[in-house]
Design an enzyme around this catalytic site. Structure first.
Site, PDB file in Angstrom:
ATOM      1  N   PHE A 155       8.759   9.792   2.023  1.00 17.40           N
ATOM      2  CA  PHE A 155       8.168   8.265   1.781  1.00 17.40           C
ATOM      3  C   PHE A 155       7.269   7.653   2.651  1.00 17.40           C
ATOM      4  O   PHE A 155       6.595   6.903   2.900  1.00 17.40           O
ATOM      5  CB  PHE A 155       9.596   7.873   2.421  1.00 17.40           C
ATOM      6  CG  PHE A 155      10.217   7.023   3.725  1.00 17.40           C
ATOM      7  CD1 PHE A 155      10.119   6.983   4.350  1.00 17.40           C
ATOM      8  CD2 PHE A 155      10.581   8.440   4.294  1.00 17.40           C
ATOM      9  CE1 PHE A 155      10.527   6.026   5.690  1.00 17.40           C
ATOM     10  CE2 PHE A 155      11.141   8.364   5.289  1.00 17.40           C
ATOM     11  CZ  PHE A 155      10.235   7.239   6.417  1.00 17.40           C
ATOM     12  N   LYS A 156       7.278   8.460   3.556  1.00 19.16           N
ATOM     13  CA  LYS A 156       5.869   8.236   5.009  1.00 19.16           C
ATOM     14  C   LYS A 156       4.847   8.375   4.393  1.00 19.16           C
ATOM     15  O   LYS A 156       3.905   7.902   4.714  1.00 19.16           O
ATOM     16  CB  LYS A 156       6.093   8.743   6.262  1.00 19.16           C
ATOM     17  CG  LYS A 156       7.722   9.237   7.102  1.00 19.16           C
ATOM     18  CD  LYS A 156       7.847   9.932   8.288  1.00 19.16           C
ATOM     19  CE  LYS A 156       9.298   9.706   8.513  1.00 19.16           C
ATOM     20  NZ  LYS A 156       9.429  10.117   9.859  1.00 19.16           N
ATOM     21  N   ASP A 157       4.422   8.687   3.509  1.00 15.68           N
ATOM     22  CA  ASP A 157       3.162   9.126   2.635  1.00 15.68           C
ATOM     23  C   ASP A 157       2.822   7.432   2.132  1.00 15.68           C
ATOM     24  O   ASP A 157       1.222   6.819   3.022  1.00 15.68           O
ATOM     25  CB  ASP A 157       3.238   9.826   1.259  1.00 15.68           C
ATOM     26  CG  ASP A 157       3.340  11.249   1.741  1.00 15.68           C
ATOM     27  OD1 ASP A 157       3.573  11.003   2.945  1.00 15.68           O
ATOM     28  OD2 ASP A 157       4.319  12.118   1.536  1.00 15.68           O
ATOM     29  N   THR A 184       6.724  12.731   9.393  1.00 14.55           N
ATOM     30  CA  THR A 184       5.551  12.172   9.936  1.00 14.55           C
ATOM     31  C   THR A 184       4.424  12.760  10.228  1.00 14.55           C
ATOM     32  O   THR A 184       3.667  12.584   9.557  1.00 14.55           O
ATOM     33  CB  THR A 184       5.587  11.498  11.211  1.00 14.55           C
ATOM     34  OG1 THR A 184       7.071  10.447  11.261  1.00 14.55           O
ATOM     35  CG2 THR A 184       4.834  10.585  11.599  1.00 14.55           C
ATOM     36  N   LEU A 196       1.584   5.570   5.475  1.00 11.90           N
ATOM     37  CA  LEU A 196       0.587   7.020   6.255  1.00 11.90           C
ATOM     38  C   LEU A 196      -0.571   6.126   5.718  1.00 11.90           C
ATOM     39  O   LEU A 196      -1.802   6.291   5.325  1.00 11.90           O
ATOM     40  CB  LEU A 196       0.924   8.083   6.432  1.00 11.90           C
ATOM     41  CG  LEU A 196       1.601   7.682   8.557  1.00 11.90           C
ATOM     42  CD1 LEU A 196       2.878   8.830   8.282  1.00 11.90           C
ATOM     43  CD2 LEU A 196       1.302   7.677   9.358  1.00 11.90           C
TER      44      LEU A 196
END
Length: 483
Positions: free
Chosen positions: A112-114, A145, A117
Site C-alpha cells: 500500500f505504501k506505493d 516502506t 510514495l
C-alpha cells in the site's frame, strides 16, 4: 494551508516545507494547522469519484494552488498512478460473510505504501526541478516502506536515498526488493537490529541541525506529512465503496479496520473523521500491541522488545504517528504533546491523561468524531484467518491483511451486521511466502517477484555494537563529496 509541529515551535511552514522535512529539531511532526470540514452534499458528490479523483480532491485541500497549480497537481498524481497494475488503482473484493477487502497493493512493490510514495516522489521531483536542488533521503523500514521509497526515487539525479532495513526480520522478498536495486542514488544498509532500533541513528542525524541543513536531509517514512495526506483517500474510497446509500440523513456509518504498525494509516483515518467522514476506525495490530494497549487502557508503554511475527511489517513497538493522533485528540495542544512525548522518549513508558484516553477509547455510536477501537492478533489468529478466507473464498490474504480479517471474523454475526465494514489490505500475499506456507496454503508468486531471487544484491552491513549514526554520517558525507 499551513503546517505546524505537534510539539510547537517558532512558526508554521507551507506544504513544500512540510514535504522537505523529517523530524523537527524538537522531535515533533508536521500537521495541518486546521483540518478542512466537508458537508454532506460534498460527500455525496465525491461518492462518484474514482480513487485517483479522490486523491486529487483531497490533496488540493492541503496543497496551496500558489505552490502547485491544480492542473499540475492532477498531472503529477496521474503520473504517479500510471505504473499501477489495476485499472482502478485500488480494488474492493467483496467476499463471503460480509468480508470486504480493499486491495491497496497494486503498485510496483505490491504494498500500500506505493500509493502515497509514488505521489510523494512526484511532488519532490516537481519542486526539485524548479529549484535545481538536491536532497538526501533517510528511510528506516520494517519491510515495505524501504522498497516503495526506493521505487519512487530510483535513478533520480537530484536525490540520494539511504535505506536502513532490519536484516533477517523482513520477508525474503521484502529485503530483495531493496537490495537488488543497483542504482547510483540508492544506498541500502542491512542493520543487525529491530525496526525500532533503526530509527535511533536517523533521529540523531535529524537532530543535528547543521548536518541536516548541509545535506538537505528529509524523510520518506510516514513522519512525512505527504504520505499521511495521500492515505486519507484510502478511507474515503473505502467508505464510498461500502456505504449502502448516501440518500439518508444522517449519512450511514462504515467501520474501517486498519492494520497498523507505525500508525500512519490510522492517523489518516483520524483526519478523515475530523473532515466529517462518518467512519468508525479499528486499529488492528499483531503481538506488538502498544497501540491496542493505549486505546484500551491508556498504556502507551513498551512491553519488552520487538516480537517477530508473521505480520513482520507491523513489528513495531514505537509507533511514531501515535503522536499525531494524540495531537488531534488534544485539539492541537502542542505543549501537552511535547511534555508527553519527551516523557515517553526518556522512560519509554507513558500513562495517557484521562481525557485523552477517554477520547481515544470512546468506541460508541454517539461519539463518531472521536471513535477509535482496537484489536490484537497472535500468529495463530493470523494463520486461522488466512485459512478461513482461503477455504471460503479461494482468496489469499497477506498476514497483515489477515490481522484485519481476524477482527472481522471475531465479531458476532460478522456477515449479517447492519453497519458495513471494510478491511484495508496493505500488501499482497505474494510477498510473504513463508507466512502463506505456515497457514498450509500454496503461495501464488508472480514472475516479477520470483525473479528477484536470481538478481545481484548490494547492501552495507551495520552490525551490533557499531556506531550506526557515525557510519551513516560518513557515508552521506562521502556521497556528497563524490556527487
Amino acid at each position: 494551508m499551513e503546517y505546524v509541529s505537534t510539539r510547537g515551535g517558532p512558526g508554521a511552514v507551507d506544504f513544500e516545507g512540510a514535504l522537505f522535512s523529517g523530524y523537527e529539531p524538537n522531535g515533533g511532526l508536521f500537521m495541518p494547522s486546521a483540518v478542512p470540514r466537508l458537508d454532506a452534499p460534498t460527500l455525496r458528490r465525491w461518492s462518484a469519484f474514482s480513487y485517483p479523483q479522490l486523491v486529487k480532491e483531497l490533496c488540493s485541500l492541503f496543497v496551496a494552488a500558489e505552490l502547485v497549480p491544480r492542473r499540475d497537481l492532477d498531472d503529477l498524481i496521474d503520473k504517479a498512478f500510471s505504473r499501477f497494475r489495476h485499472k482502478d488503482v485500488v480494488h474492493l473484493s467483496r467476499l463471503k460473510d460480509g468480508l470486504n477487502v480493499l486491495e491497496l497493493w497494486h503498485g510496483a512493490t505490491y504494498a500500500f505504501k506505493d500509493l502515497s510514495l509514488s505521489c510523494t516522489g512526484q511532488f519532490l521531483q516537481y519542486f526539485l526541478e524548479k529549484k535545481q536542488k538536491h536532497v538526501t533521503i533517510l528511510v528506516g523500514t520494517s519491510g515495505d516502506t524501504g522498497s516503495s521509497a526506493i521505487e519512487s526515487v530510483r535513478g533520480q539525479k537530484n536525490m540520494d536515498i539511504f535505506v536502513l532495513l532490519p536484516h533477517g526480520l523482513c520477508s525474503q522478498i521484502q529485503e530483495l526488493q531493496m537490495t537488488t536495486v543497483i542504482e547510483e542514488n540508492v544506498h541500502v544498509f542491512a542493520v543487525h537490529g529491530t525496526s525500532d532500533e533503526i530509527e535511533e541513528p536517523i533521529k540523531e542525524l535529524f537532530a543535528d541541525a547543521d548536518f541536516a541543513r548541509k545535506h538537505n536531509l528529509m524523510s520518506l517514512n510516514s513522519i512525512n506529512w505527504s504520505r499521511i495526506m495521500v492515505q486519507i483517500a484510502h478511507h474515503f474510497y473505502a467508505y464510498f465503496q461500502c456505504a449502502p446509500s448516501l440518500d439518508t440523513t444522517p449519512l450511514p456509518v462504515v467501520e474501517i479496520v486498519v492494520p497498523t504498525g507505525g500508525g500512519g494509516n490510522i492517523t489518516a483515518g483520524c483526519i478523515a473523521q475530523k473532515m466529517g467522514l462518518p467512519i468508525r476506525l479499528v486499529a488492528v495490530v499483531n503481538s506488538n500491541d502498544i497501540i491496542h494497549r493505549a486505546v484500551q487502557h491508556g498504556d502507551f508503554s513498551l512491553s519488552g522488545g520487538v516480537k517477530a511475527t508473521l505480520a513482520s511489517a507491523m513489528d513495531i513497538q514505537e509507533p511514531y504517528n501515535m503522536e499525531r493522533i494524540l495531537w488531534l485528540l488534544s485539539d492541537g495542544d502542542s505543549n501537552l504533546i511535547k511534555t508527553l512525548m519527551e516523557q515517553f522518549s526518556v522512560s519509554k513508558s507513558l500513562k495517557l491523561p484521562e481525557d485523552l484516553h477517554r477520547k481515544a477509547s470512546s468506541f460508541t455510536h454517539t461519539c463518531l468524531s472521536q471513535t477509535l477501537g482496537s484489536c490484537t492478533a497472535s500468529d495463530e489468529d493470523i494463520v486461522r484467518a488466512m485459512r478461513r478466507c482461503w477455504e471460503e473464498n479461494r482468496y489469499l490474504l497477506c498476514p497483515h491483511s489477515a490481522v484485519a480479517a481476524h477482527y472481522h471474523y471475531a465479531q458476532p454475526g460478522c456477515g449479517s451486521r447492519s453497519t458495513p465494514r471494510c478491511c484495508l489490505a496493505p500488501a499482497s500475499a505474494a510477498k510473504f511466502r513463508d507466512a502463506v506456507l505456515s497457514a498450509g496454503l500454496v503461495p501464488d508468486v508472480p514472475p516479477e517477484i520470483s525473479v528477484l531471487t536470481t538478481l545481484e544484491t548490494r547492501s552495507t552491513p551495520l552490525k551490533k555494537g557499531e556506531d550506526w549514526a557515525k557510519t551513516l554520517r560518513e557515508q552521506i558525507e562521502d556521497v556528497t563529496r563524490r556527487r
